[in-house]
Scaffold this motif. Structure first.
Motif, mmCIF file in Angstrom:
data_model
loop_
_atom_site.group_PDB
_atom_site.id
_atom_site.type_symbol
_atom_site.label_atom_id
_atom_site.label_comp_id
_atom_site.label_asym_id
_atom_site.label_seq_id
_atom_site.Cartn_x
_atom_site.Cartn_y
_atom_site.Cartn_z
ATOM 1 N N ARG A 1 0.875 -1.082 -0.004
ATOM 2 C CA ARG A 1 -0.169 -0.115 -0.076
ATOM 3 C C ARG A 1 0.919 1.260 0.226
ATOM 4 O O ARG A 1 0.615 2.177 -0.792
ATOM 5 C CB ARG A 1 -0.871 0.055 1.204
ATOM 6 N N SER B 1 -0.439 -8.093 -3.739
ATOM 7 C CA SER B 1 -1.613 -7.868 -2.663
ATOM 8 C C SER B 1 -1.402 -6.581 -1.992
ATOM 9 O O SER B 1 -0.742 -6.191 -1.421
ATOM 10 C CB SER B 1 -1.804 -8.963 -1.826
ATOM 11 N N TYR C 1 -4.947 -5.685 -0.333
ATOM 12 C CA TYR C 1 -5.986 -6.384 0.721
ATOM 13 C C TYR C 1 -5.922 -7.500 1.275
ATOM 14 O O TYR C 1 -5.319 -8.669 0.503
ATOM 15 C CB TYR C 1 -7.250 -6.138 -0.163
ATOM 16 N N TYR D 1 -8.448 -10.474 3.875
ATOM 17 C CA TYR D 1 -9.814 -10.632 4.677
ATOM 18 C C TYR D 1 -10.113 -12.002 4.786
ATOM 19 O O TYR D 1 -9.508 -12.819 4.179
ATOM 20 C CB TYR D 1 -11.122 -10.132 3.667
ATOM 21 N N TRP E 1 -17.955 -5.902 -1.911
ATOM 22 C CA TRP E 1 -16.787 -5.001 -2.594
ATOM 23 C C TRP E 1 -15.434 -6.021 -2.418
ATOM 24 O O TRP E 1 -14.959 -6.211 -3.491
ATOM 25 C CB TRP E 1 -16.374 -3.625 -2.311
ATOM 26 N N ILE E 2 -15.057 -6.348 -1.124
ATOM 27 C CA ILE E 2 -13.737 -7.126 -0.941
ATOM 28 C C ILE E 2 -13.984 -8.329 -1.571
ATOM 29 O O ILE E 2 -13.043 -8.994 -2.223
ATOM 30 C CB ILE E 2 -13.594 -7.114 0.500
ATOM 31 N N SER F 1 -15.239 -9.232 -4.371
ATOM 32 C CA SER F 1 -15.160 -8.873 -5.758
ATOM 33 C C SER F 1 -13.599 -8.615 -6.233
ATOM 34 O O SER F 1 -13.270 -8.892 -7.460
ATOM 35 C CB SER F 1 -16.039 -7.705 -6.327
ATOM 36 N N ARG F 2 -12.693 -8.697 -5.420
ATOM 37 C CA ARG F 2 -11.215 -8.396 -5.775
ATOM 38 C C ARG F 2 -10.565 -9.540 -6.066
ATOM 39 O O ARG F 2 -11.085 -10.784 -5.656
ATOM 40 C CB ARG F 2 -10.518 -7.855 -4.433
ATOM 41 N N GLU F 3 -9.658 -9.487 -7.125
ATOM 42 C CA GLU F 3 -8.932 -10.789 -7.456
ATOM 43 C C GLU F 3 -7.956 -11.296 -6.533
ATOM 44 O O GLU F 3 -7.205 -10.641 -5.873
ATOM 45 C CB GLU F 3 -8.238 -10.335 -8.574
ATOM 46 N N THR G 1 -5.248 -13.339 -4.653
ATOM 47 C CA THR G 1 -3.740 -13.568 -5.102
ATOM 48 C C THR G 1 -3.188 -15.005 -4.623
ATOM 49 O O THR G 1 -2.515 -15.716 -5.031
ATOM 50 C CB THR G 1 -2.787 -12.382 -5.106
ATOM 51 N N ALA H 1 -5.626 -10.111 -1.653
ATOM 52 C CA ALA H 1 -6.198 -9.842 -3.020
ATOM 53 C C ALA H 1 -5.521 -8.519 -3.543
ATOM 54 O O ALA H 1 -5.020 -7.687 -2.757
ATOM 55 C CB ALA H 1 -7.761 -9.486 -2.963
ATOM 56 N N LYS H 2 -5.838 -8.101 -4.819
ATOM 57 C CA LYS H 2 -5.407 -7.144 -5.323
ATOM 58 C C LYS H 2 -6.636 -6.200 -5.679
ATOM 59 O O LYS H 2 -7.745 -6.623 -5.857
ATOM 60 C CB LYS H 2 -4.965 -7.313 -6.759
#
Length: 195
Positions: free
Chosen positions: A108, A165, A167, A169, A178-179, A181-183, A185, A194-195
């Motif tokens: 980040r 990455s 994110y 969770y 929303w989270i 829906s993230r790709e 990794t 995730a990305k």
């Protein structure tokens, strides 16, 4: 400033030029017998890749007595803050999961959509909520273990060499569509990264 620095580094790598950090960004260090890029990176809170770039090296060999530049040191205060967040977020998770949480923090800092410092990333707020629930609920203040700090140091030493990455969770407890829906990794323990 971060974007300009990254463009300079990218241009330097693309054209085979070396832009040596100066002043507070780099320090000289004399290699001792038995030391490696890995051990020096851990000792100084930087990454193996940063050491290699700063010294225009691609190999793994160092020689006792040679002087190298050590860029991008992370303060002890920032490492402790990261270790506290790692402890609060990944207590009970495998060691690799702790390293991955620390890596998300660094990713980040290096990402254009997030703040530029470790402290700002950890204490980032949006819509009245902190980005990390342990900051919101105060568990970040419970301290950390030596394993948490070891995970932070490992993430720092390999900074920039992960899978991007930004994110993480727990799918069992997350209620954010929303989270989800993230790709993803990688999955480590109870966390998805995730990305």
């Amino acid at each position: 400033m971060k974007k300009v620095k990254n463009l300079l580094i990218a241009a330097s790598v693309s054209f085979g030029l070396l832009v040596m950090p100066t002043g507070a960004d780099a320090a000289s260090y004399t290699v001792k017998s038995g030391e490696t890029f890995w051990s020096i990176a851990q000792k100084h809170g930087t990454s193996v890749a940063n050491l290699q770039i700063a010294n225009n090296r691609s190999g793994i060999f160092l020689y006792a007595g040679e002087t190298i530049k050590v860029p991008d040191a992370i303060s002890t205060e920032d490492k402790k803050l990261m270790a506290k967040l790692v402890h609060a977020e990944a207590k009970g998770e495998p060691y690799a999961g702790k390293v991955a949480v620390a890596t998300v923090i660094l990713n980040r800092v290096d990402h254009s959509e997030f703040p530029d410092t470790i402290k700002e990333v950890i204490y980032e707020r949006s819509g009245g909520y902190y980005a990390f629930s342990p900051v919101q609920n105060g568990t970040i203040n419970e301290g950390y273990t030596s394993e948490d700090m070891k995970a932070v140091n490992e993430a720092i030493a390999f900074r920039g060499q992960g899978n991007g990455s930004i994110y993480f969770y727990n799918p069992e407890t997350s209620s954010s569509e929303w989270i989800l829906s993230r790709e993803v990794t990688v999955t480590i323990g109870n966390h998805k990264f995730a990305k």
